[in-house]
Scaffold this active site. Structure first.
Site, PDB file in Angstrom:
ATOM      1  N   ASP A  13       3.259  -4.156  -3.860  1.00  0.00           N
ATOM      2  CA  ASP A  13       2.378  -3.344  -2.891  1.00  0.00           C
ATOM      3  C   ASP A  13       1.176  -2.947  -3.484  1.00  0.00           C
ATOM      4  O   ASP A  13       0.522  -1.670  -3.278  1.00  0.00           O
ATOM      5  CB  ASP A  13       3.162  -2.192  -2.231  1.00  0.00           C
ATOM      6  N   LYS A  16      -2.327  -7.082  -3.597  1.00  0.00           N
ATOM      7  CA  LYS A  16      -2.318  -8.113  -4.111  1.00  0.00           C
ATOM      8  C   LYS A  16      -2.996  -9.102  -2.961  1.00  0.00           C
ATOM      9  O   LYS A  16      -4.005  -9.907  -3.226  1.00  0.00           O
ATOM     10  CB  LYS A  16      -1.126  -8.934  -4.315  1.00  0.00           C
ATOM     11  N   GLY A  40       5.027  -9.024   1.584  1.00  0.00           N
ATOM     12  CA  GLY A  40       4.327  -8.878   2.774  1.00  0.00           C
ATOM     13  C   GLY A  40       2.800  -8.878   2.168  1.00  0.00           C
ATOM     14  O   GLY A  40       2.388  -7.874   1.617  1.00  0.00           O
ATOM     15  N   HIS A  41       1.769  -9.906   2.624  1.00  0.00           N
ATOM     16  CA  HIS A  41       0.673 -10.142   2.320  1.00  0.00           C
ATOM     17  C   HIS A  41      -0.400  -9.896   3.424  1.00  0.00           C
ATOM     18  O   HIS A  41      -0.221 -10.634   4.475  1.00  0.00           O
ATOM     19  CB  HIS A  41       0.337 -11.472   1.417  1.00  0.00           C
ATOM     20  N   GLN A 223       5.923  -9.258  -4.663  1.00  0.00           N
ATOM     21  CA  GLN A 223       6.639  -8.044  -5.577  1.00  0.00           C
ATOM     22  C   GLN A 223       5.909  -7.633  -6.702  1.00  0.00           C
ATOM     23  O   GLN A 223       4.685  -7.829  -6.807  1.00  0.00           O
ATOM     24  CB  GLN A 223       8.023  -8.617  -5.866  1.00  0.00           C
TER      25      GLN A 223
HETATM   26  P1  IMP Z   1      15.003  -7.749  -1.771  1.00  0.00           P
HETATM   27  O1  IMP Z   1      13.988  -8.388  -2.451  1.00  0.00           O
HETATM   28  O2  IMP Z   1      14.951  -7.679  -0.352  1.00  0.00           O
HETATM   29  O3  IMP Z   1      16.397  -8.061  -2.339  1.00  0.00           O
HETATM   30  O4  IMP Z   1      14.993  -6.140  -2.321  1.00  0.00           O
HETATM   31  C1  IMP Z   1      15.161  -5.642  -3.602  1.00  0.00           C
HETATM   32  C2  IMP Z   1      13.963  -4.485  -3.861  1.00  0.00           C
HETATM   33  O5  IMP Z   1      12.837  -4.997  -4.002  1.00  0.00           O
HETATM   34  C3  IMP Z   1      13.864  -3.476  -2.677  1.00  0.00           C
HETATM   35  O6  IMP Z   1      13.776  -2.187  -3.617  1.00  0.00           O
HETATM   36  C4  IMP Z   1      12.704  -3.752  -2.086  1.00  0.00           C
HETATM   37  O7  IMP Z   1      12.198  -2.691  -1.414  1.00  0.00           O
HETATM   38  C5  IMP Z   1      11.956  -4.542  -2.670  1.00  0.00           C
HETATM   39  N1  IMP Z   1      10.985  -5.347  -2.494  1.00  0.00           N
HETATM   40  C6  IMP Z   1      11.069  -6.630  -1.969  1.00  0.00           C
HETATM   41  N2  IMP Z   1       9.968  -7.169  -1.826  1.00  0.00           N
HETATM   42  C7  IMP Z   1       9.160  -6.430  -2.089  1.00  0.00           C
HETATM   43  C8  IMP Z   1       7.567  -6.486  -1.662  1.00  0.00           C
HETATM   44  O8  IMP Z   1       7.101  -7.424  -1.171  1.00  0.00           O
HETATM   45  N3  IMP Z   1       6.985  -5.360  -1.952  1.00  0.00           N
HETATM   46  C9  IMP Z   1       7.320  -4.132  -2.392  1.00  0.00           C
HETATM   47  N4  IMP Z   1       8.923  -4.181  -2.458  1.00  0.00           N
HETATM   48  C10 IMP Z   1       9.532  -5.283  -2.560  1.00  0.00           C
END
Ligand code: IMP
Length: 429
Positions: A13, A16, A40-41, A223
């Site tokens: 977040d 990007k 999420g972009h 991420q």
């Molecule tokens: P997962 O990727 O759904 O397994 O989540 C694992 C961790 O990564 C959690 O803390 C999510 O909030 C974080 N996370 C996953 N994708 C994103 C993203 O695109 N932005 C921010 N945090 C993310």
């Protein structure tokens, strides 16, 4: 030729979307290399807002977009995202969108398992997006995953499906939920396959050809490095490698294809989900950062945790990813604060520590050491040159460069594409 990898240098977040969109307008190919539809972009092009989770950002501009083998691929989500974009006037053809035949599939029971585990974990939960990302990667390294290519031959994949279901049914029995209905799964897979198969290709070959043609390739990370499964705040991480080196393994290109790594860095810090966050502000300053920065998750709508800039963590991310330059985003959110704090190191059991430790106990015990800065009252929103910035903001940026040991390539001062101060073009030869 200069191929660029864009990665988030914090916990995701970082903003990007805008930077990737700006770069993708000049790229010939855009490649996703890790993660899945947990990303999420948000892209703003003209008066249209596009929200992408799985598809590379290049799709909205008709740039060849590739989903690499390092991505975990949910075929139903793929179909929905393609259809949603089509409703917005972006028609996606196989000429502009390719999916790696060896990418592992996210299946409905991966999401079930993600949610079952989170619900059973109480205070220890990771705060995942519940999209089945972790369980799908587990099956990949466990060598029992179904992959995109299997959609073309479900009969041939029968032994693999049996292995996969035996594993998941044992887990499901442990949670007291019903076993997977094999026939229904096969029907669902046969039904979704035609929505995916036209896009499936040996993308490593496409990329090798593009490289020979000296095309500009943009690798779009999702991420952030602090969520990397090896280098992040383990176990509060995502299940993929997020560091820039993954661009190579997750797309099937050699490491020599990477010419420049751009790290996206927010001018303060945010995090969604659980886990350590040394500079978190649980007070009205944190509240103010969240409101000014509109810090709500794109995928889950969750409120993001907010805190001061942590130069120690960012310096670590930059080293881990070999970042050549950073794009500093959301500087304008800091307008109007009397004082700004930046973390320059930690204290652990009365001793100074110059890096973020690997041990979870130590991560929880460290205390940030801060440097204080005078804030600025002027607005930096929309600034497009250094001359538009107040002296205190320039001082803040320059000191950050020193602390993280990396130059600023871009400063972003609003969600608008042109509200950017360009210091160095990452695509420059
Ligand atoms: P997962 O990727 O759904 O397994 O989540 C694992 C961790 O990564 C959690 O803390 C999510 O909030 C974080 N996370 C996953 N994708 C994103 C993203 O695109 N932005 C921010 N945090 C993310």
């Amino acid at each position: 030729m200069a191929n660029v990898v864009v990665i988030g240098a914090q916990w995701g977040d970082e903003g990007k979307g805008k930077i990737v969109d700006w770069l993708s307008a000049r790229a010939d190919v855009v490649v996703r290399f890790q993660g899945g539809h947990n990303a999420g972009h948000t892209l703003v092009v003209g008066n249209q807002v596009y929200k992408l989770s799985l598809l590379p950002s290049g799709v909205v501009r008709g740039t060849l977009s590739v989903i690499g083998n390092g991505v975990v691929f949910d075929p139903w989500h793929f179909r929905d995202e393609v259809e949603r974009l089509s409703g917005q006037g972006v028609k996606l053809m196989p000429e502009v969108l390719q999916v790696a035949e060896n990418a592992p599939l996210i299946l409905p029971f991966h999401g079930d398992l993600d949610a079952l585990r989170e619900d059973a974990s109480g205070a220890g939960k990771i705060g995942t997006t519940r999209r089945g990302i972790g369980p799908a990667y587990e099956d990949k390294v466990g060598r029992r995953a179904l992959r995109v290519c299997d959609l073309a031959d479900l009969e041939g994949a029968a032994p693999q499906i049996d292995r996969l279901l035996a594993h998941h049914n044992a887990l499901r029995a442990g949670f007291g939920v019903e076993p997977i209905d094999r026939d229904r799964l096969l029907r669902d897979l046969a039904e979704i396959a035609p929505s995916v198969l036209p896009f499936v290709a040996p993308v490593w070959q496409t990329l090798a050809t593009k490289r020979r043609q000296r095309a500009r390739i943009l690798f779009e990370g999702a991420q952030g490095v602090l969520l990397d499964v090896d280098h992040g705040t383990y176990p509060f991480v995502t299940s993929s490698n997020v560091v820039a080196g993954q661009a190579s393994a997750g797309s099937g290109m050699g490491p020599g294809a990477i010419n420049y790594v751009l790290g996206i860095v927010k001018a303060y810090t945010t995090r969604v989900g659980s886990g350590p966050f040394p500079t978190e502000l649980d007070d009205e300053i944190g509240q103010r950062l969240g409101e000014r920065g509109r810090e709500f998750g794109t995928v889950t709508g969750r409120k993001r945790r907010c805190g001061w800039f942590d130069a120690t963590l960012v310096k670590q991310s930059i080293a881990l990813s070999g970042v050549d330059g950073i794009a500093l985003t959301k500087l304008d959110v800091l307008d109007g604060f009397d004082e700004l704090l930046v973390c320059t190191g930690y204290e652990l059991d009365g001793k100074a520590l110059d890096h973020f430790p690997a041990s979870a106990r130590q991560q929880a015990a460290i205390r940030p050491v801060y440097e204080r800065f005078e804030g600025w009252s002027e607005s930096t929103q929309g600034a497009r040159s250094w001359a538009d910035l107040p002296a205190a903001a320039i001082k803040y940026i320059r000191r950050i460069e020193e602390l993280i040991d990396c130059p600023v390539a871009l400063v972003s001062t609003s969600p608008e594409r042109d509200d950017t101060i360009l210091v160095r073009d990452p695509f420059r030869d």
